[in-house]
Design a protein around this motif. Structure first.
Motif, PDB file in Angstrom:
ATOM      1  N   TYR A 115       0.937  -1.392  -0.097  1.00 46.07           N
ATOM      2  CA  TYR A 115       0.178  -0.164   0.033  1.00 46.07           C
ATOM      3  C   TYR A 115       0.749   1.262  -0.143  1.00 46.07           C
ATOM      4  O   TYR A 115       2.361   1.148   0.109  1.00 46.07           O
ATOM      5  N   VAL A 116       0.744   2.054  -0.866  1.00 50.10           N
ATOM      6  CA  VAL A 116       0.662   3.267  -0.216  1.00 50.10           C
ATOM      7  C   VAL A 116      -0.299   4.827  -0.938  1.00 50.10           C
ATOM      8  O   VAL A 116      -1.178   4.610  -1.131  1.00 50.10           O
ATOM      9  N   LEU A 117      -0.133   5.843   0.278  1.00 51.54           N
ATOM     10  CA  LEU A 117      -0.406   6.651   0.685  1.00 51.54           C
ATOM     11  C   LEU A 117       0.522   7.874   0.427  1.00 51.54           C
ATOM     12  O   LEU A 117       1.488   8.442   0.374  1.00 51.54           O
ATOM     13  N   HIS A 118      -0.738   9.191  -0.184  1.00 55.88           N
ATOM     14  CA  HIS A 118      -0.014  10.454  -0.002  1.00 55.88           C
ATOM     15  C   HIS A 118      -0.475  10.570   1.132  1.00 55.88           C
ATOM     16  O   HIS A 118      -1.061  10.986   2.227  1.00 55.88           O
ATOM     17  N   PRO A 119       1.083  11.892   1.299  1.00 54.96           N
ATOM     18  CA  PRO A 119       1.215  12.050   3.083  1.00 54.96           C
ATOM     19  C   PRO A 119       0.443  12.906   3.569  1.00 54.96           C
ATOM     20  O   PRO A 119       0.227  12.150   4.665  1.00 54.96           O
ATOM     21  N   ASP A 120      -0.486  13.169   2.707  1.00 55.19           N
ATOM     22  CA  ASP A 120      -1.746  14.108   3.241  1.00 55.19           C
ATOM     23  C   ASP A 120      -2.998  13.577   4.379  1.00 55.19           C
ATOM     24  O   ASP A 120      -3.378  14.310   4.912  1.00 55.19           O
ATOM     25  N   TYR A 121      -2.928  12.205   3.882  1.00 52.13           N
ATOM     26  CA  TYR A 121      -3.218  11.527   4.657  1.00 52.13           C
ATOM     27  C   TYR A 121      -2.873  10.115   5.493  1.00 52.13           C
ATOM     28  O   TYR A 121      -4.073   9.241   6.150  1.00 52.13           O
ATOM     29  N   TRP A 122      -2.014  10.501   5.903  1.00 49.98           N
ATOM     30  CA  TRP A 122      -1.402   9.099   6.440  1.00 49.98           C
ATOM     31  C   TRP A 122      -1.918  10.038   8.407  1.00 49.98           C
ATOM     32  O   TRP A 122      -2.038  10.752   8.734  1.00 49.98           O
ATOM     33  N   GLY A 123      -1.535   8.596   9.037  1.00 47.35           N
ATOM     34  CA  GLY A 123      -1.762   8.967  10.495  1.00 47.35           C
ATOM     35  C   GLY A 123      -3.481   9.066  10.558  1.00 47.35           C
ATOM     36  O   GLY A 123      -3.812   9.434  12.152  1.00 47.35           O
ATOM     37  N   GLN A 124      -4.666   8.894   9.276  1.00 47.48           N
ATOM     38  CA  GLN A 124      -5.847   8.486   9.792  1.00 47.48           C
ATOM     39  C   GLN A 124      -6.289   7.096   9.216  1.00 47.48           C
ATOM     40  O   GLN A 124      -7.675   7.583   9.306  1.00 47.48           O
ATOM     41  N   GLY A 125      -5.459   6.153   9.235  1.00 48.87           N
ATOM     42  CA  GLY A 125      -6.265   4.776   9.175  1.00 48.87           C
ATOM     43  C   GLY A 125      -6.469   4.253   7.226  1.00 48.87           C
ATOM     44  O   GLY A 125      -6.938   3.695   7.805  1.00 48.87           O
ATOM     45  N   TYR A 126      -6.365   5.436   6.670  1.00 49.16           N
ATOM     46  CA  TYR A 126      -6.712   5.170   5.284  1.00 49.16           C
ATOM     47  C   TYR A 126      -6.288   3.679   5.412  1.00 49.16           C
ATOM     48  O   TYR A 126      -6.485   2.397   4.537  1.00 49.16           O
ATOM     49  N   ALA A 127      -4.811   3.358   5.128  1.00 44.16           N
ATOM     50  CA  ALA A 127      -4.376   2.069   4.740  1.00 44.16           C
ATOM     51  C   ALA A 127      -4.216   0.783   5.160  1.00 44.16           C
ATOM     52  O   ALA A 127      -4.873   0.111   4.736  1.00 44.16           O
ATOM     53  N   LEU A 128      -4.282   1.052   6.506  1.00 43.47           N
ATOM     54  CA  LEU A 128      -4.903  -0.090   7.116  1.00 43.47           C
ATOM     55  C   LEU A 128      -6.362  -0.693   6.635  1.00 43.47           C
ATOM     56  O   LEU A 128      -6.677  -1.638   7.106  1.00 43.47           O
ATOM     57  N   GLU A 129      -7.047   0.426   6.393  1.00 47.05           N
ATOM     58  CA  GLU A 129      -8.520   0.910   6.124  1.00 47.05           C
ATOM     59  C   GLU A 129      -8.522  -0.002   5.034  1.00 47.05           C
ATOM     60  O   GLU A 129      -8.736  -1.338   4.384  1.00 47.05           O
ATOM     61  N   ALA A 130      -7.591   0.237   3.940  1.00 44.81           N
ATOM     62  CA  ALA A 130      -7.627  -0.439   2.529  1.00 44.81           C
ATOM     63  C   ALA A 130      -7.047  -1.844   2.230  1.00 44.81           C
ATOM     64  O   ALA A 130      -7.532  -2.900   1.984  1.00 44.81           O
ATOM     65  N   ALA A 131      -6.074  -1.866   3.522  1.00 47.42           N
ATOM     66  CA  ALA A 131      -5.293  -2.786   3.174  1.00 47.42           C
ATOM     67  C   ALA A 131      -6.610  -4.927   4.239  1.00 47.42           C
ATOM     68  O   ALA A 131      -6.448  -5.709   3.954  1.00 47.42           O
ATOM     69  N   GLN A 132      -7.201  -3.612   4.921  1.00 51.41           N
ATOM     70  CA  GLN A 132      -8.331  -4.816   5.003  1.00 51.41           C
ATOM     71  C   GLN A 132      -9.467  -5.236   4.195  1.00 51.41           C
ATOM     72  O   GLN A 132      -9.682  -6.534   4.314  1.00 51.41           O
ATOM     73  N   GLY A 133      -9.954  -4.498   3.369  1.00 54.65           N
ATOM     74  CA  GLY A 133     -10.753  -4.603   2.827  1.00 54.65           C
ATOM     75  C   GLY A 133      -9.849  -4.989   1.612  1.00 54.65           C
ATOM     76  O   GLY A 133     -10.672  -6.162   1.443  1.00 54.65           O
ATOM     77  N   LEU A 134      -8.817  -4.998   0.782  1.00 55.40           N
ATOM     78  CA  LEU A 134      -8.050  -5.746   0.718  1.00 55.40           C
ATOM     79  C   LEU A 134      -7.613  -7.195   0.591  1.00 55.40           C
ATOM     80  O   LEU A 134      -7.690  -8.321   0.031  1.00 55.40           O
ATOM     81  N   ALA A 135      -7.705  -7.775   1.850  1.00 57.99           N
ATOM     82  CA  ALA A 135      -7.804  -8.913   2.548  1.00 57.99           C
ATOM     83  C   ALA A 135      -8.697  -9.905   2.373  1.00 57.99           C
ATOM     84  O   ALA A 135      -8.247 -10.925   2.042  1.00 57.99           O
ATOM     85  N   ALA A 136      -9.866  -8.880   3.186  1.00 54.48           N
ATOM     86  CA  ALA A 136     -10.603  -9.899   3.278  1.00 54.48           C
ATOM     87  C   ALA A 136     -11.268 -10.360   2.180  1.00 54.48           C
ATOM     88  O   ALA A 136     -10.885 -11.348   1.104  1.00 54.48           O
TER      89      ALA A 136
END
Length: 198
Positions: A115-136
């Motif tokens: 996963y990779v995110l634009h720095p404006d969205y770091w620290g808001q749980g988006y990487a984890l949420e995306a990884a959870q969705g894709l892993a599921a």
């Protein structure tokens, strides 16, 4: 590629994948500007084997994503991370990063996630949420048994995402990847289907 010949079925994900705040979908050519916005940033790529991208490299990345979408069987599922809803100015939902699943050992139902995110969205749980969705989706739609991931050992934020996803650190590799001008140590994490659904 040997993996392509061994796949007995055409692996596919039911796309798009929705989470509470995100939509994970295939990249399209009009995503170039948003992809380049994060892939050209030094702070985003400092622990990665690629980047910071030039505009040409970002164009080539989009082209590779589009080509992978046409492959049969498909083994690379690189998806855009898009925030749901409209912005304050009424703009379209915003592409904020990417998440990917690559089938690395189909016989043993194993895939690699990143996963990779634009720095404006770091620290808001988006990487984890995306990884959870894709892993599921990987466990459900592809019947995966195991999902693995690696990260530069200096990348504490990425390691935290993996741990919060439920992945276990299974190994430590010394000087295993050439990252941004030097040989770096990596951690290996893994998650089993039965662990994800506990």
């Amino acid at each position: 590629m040997r993996l392509r010949r061994r796949l007995s079925a055409d692996p596919s994900l039911a796309l798009p994948i929705e989470t509470s705040r995100l939509l994970l979908r295939d990249f399209v050519s009009r995503d170039l500007e948003a992809v380049h916005a994060y892939s050209s940033a030094k702070e985003v790529t400092r622990y990665l084997i690629w980047g910071p991208n030039t505009l040409l490299q970002s164009k080539q990345t989009i082209r590779a994503f589009l080509d992978d979408q046409k492959e049969r069987p498909r083994i690379n599922f690189d998806l855009a991370i898009v925030r749901k809803g409209t912005t304050r100015r009424g703009d379209e939902p915003k592409l904020i990063g990417g998440v990917g699943l690559k089938l690395v050992d189909w016989d043993n139902r194993t895939a690699d996630i990143g996963y990779v995110l634009h720095p404006d969205y770091w620290g808001q749980g988006y990487a984890l949420e995306a990884a959870q969705g894709l892993a599921a989706a990987g466990f459900r739609d592809l019947g995966l048994q195991r999902i693995v991931a690696t990260c530069d050992q200096r990348n504490k934020a990425s390691a935290r995402v993996m741990e919060r996803l439920g992945m276990r650190r299974e190994g430590s590799f010394r000087r295993s990847k050439y990252i941004q001008g030097g040989w770096r140590d990596e951690f290996l994490y893994a998650l089993l289907a039965e662990e994800f659904y506990v």
